[in-house]
Write an enzyme that holds these catalytic residues in place. Sequence first.
Site, PDB file in Angstrom:
ATOM      1  CE  LYS A 109      -4.513   0.788   0.070  1.00 55.52           C
ATOM      2  NZ  LYS A 109      -5.541   0.019  -0.646  1.00 55.52           N
TER       3      LYS A 109
ATOM      4  CG  ASP B  89      -7.192   3.445  -1.260  1.00 50.89           C
ATOM      5  OD1 ASP B  89      -7.675   2.295  -1.237  1.00 50.89           O
ATOM      6  OD2 ASP B  89      -7.272   4.235  -0.308  1.00 50.89           O
TER       7      ASP B  89
END
Length: 448
Positions: A129, A169
């Site tokens: 991430k 995201d």
Amino acid sequence: MVDVETYINDLKETITHRDPNQSEFQEAVFTVLDSLKPVLKKHPEYVKANILASLVEPERVIQFRVPWQDDEGNFHVNRGFRVQFNSAIGPYKGGLRLHPSVNLSIVKFLGFEQILKNSLTGLPIGGGKGGSDFDPKGKSDSEIMRFCQSFMTELQKFIGPDLDVPAGDIGVGGREIGFLYGQYKRLNGFQGGILTGKGLEYGGSLARTEATGFGLIYYLNALIKDQGDTLKGKTVKISGAGNVAIYALKKAQENGANVVTVSDSNGYVYDPNGIDLATVKQIKEVERGRIKEYADRVSTAKYFEGSVWDLDIDYDIALPCATQNEIDETQAKLMVKDGVKYVAEGANMPSNSAAIAVYKDSKIVYGPAKAANAGGVAVSALEMSQNSERLSWTFEDVDNRLKDIMENIYQKSADADKEYDLGKDFQAGANIAGFEKVAKAMLAQGLV
């Protein structure tokens, strides 16, 4: 033989000592560790190899500065992050988030969750991430472009199609992916599989935009069907008004549900007649406006400031699709009062631990984020496959594969629930199903 309770508690103490201020990371990790106790008792080899100590420590953490210039000529510096958490079953895979709340704790919690989520998809992708505390709201396209180019100039040193493949995201949609991809290509030449969520014109996948929202409803349908129930006729609250919320709304309506709310960071709209999808898409996707404008255009709707989870109405299903920790214990108790039967998470960790405890105590059937919202990363992995083959699959093909993946994720969670006699704890079931695949791979690969 090592006592499992002692082993878990010692590991928690180590994490707390090493990362004392990373509350989001600790919350995510501790929840998973507690749910893995039955597995460790059945498989002492995981304790002997100390697999969990490796699992909770990222393989690599990258932090860097991102200097950029606004349209008035002022200079700014933000922080950029990439956490490459676990590559036991494939290259690191996970999104990039642009939001003022982004810090190392947030990125580590998201990366850790991504390990198990990606494992559940059955596809060969590891967990990672990244992102930045840059706020894209109110910025011009030129400012967004300059920031993305600066961000990628540094990030490109650490990623690659077979190493780490970022995606979007919160705050990173098609516009941002395009700018990021263009800068990577400028510096490294064409490598089509370096990012996912790309435009269809340059290697993107059909159904990627819809994937997380559609996948949420495919998972929910499988969960509800297994309880002898159906989505048709149910009243649904959705939070958020981004891609996840919009396409969960669309697919829920197609399945006969009445969705009565959507929200953004300022407030929410309640429309008892059912949210009009076209109006939401016009406001959020075309005009990039605020959700309060919905109430100005639809006479049956009312706008309220604050959290949609404070709205006291009778409804059946909660689909939180906004952000982490948006539901607390008090709001979960209101759900119980309002007759909620199911919660399925479209956002990452939207329910805090106290809220989850309320769900379980009250017998609300709970579908956790790492299972319920895995559709986005699943189709990202399918995009990687298409890039490798130099092919583009049809929407129907991708959508059918997505549906199969989400139904299989639910089934894996349910099977683990039954195997370990968890009492319809699909959160623990998802954690266990995701963990076992990763743990076997880590054990096979030795001390690395």
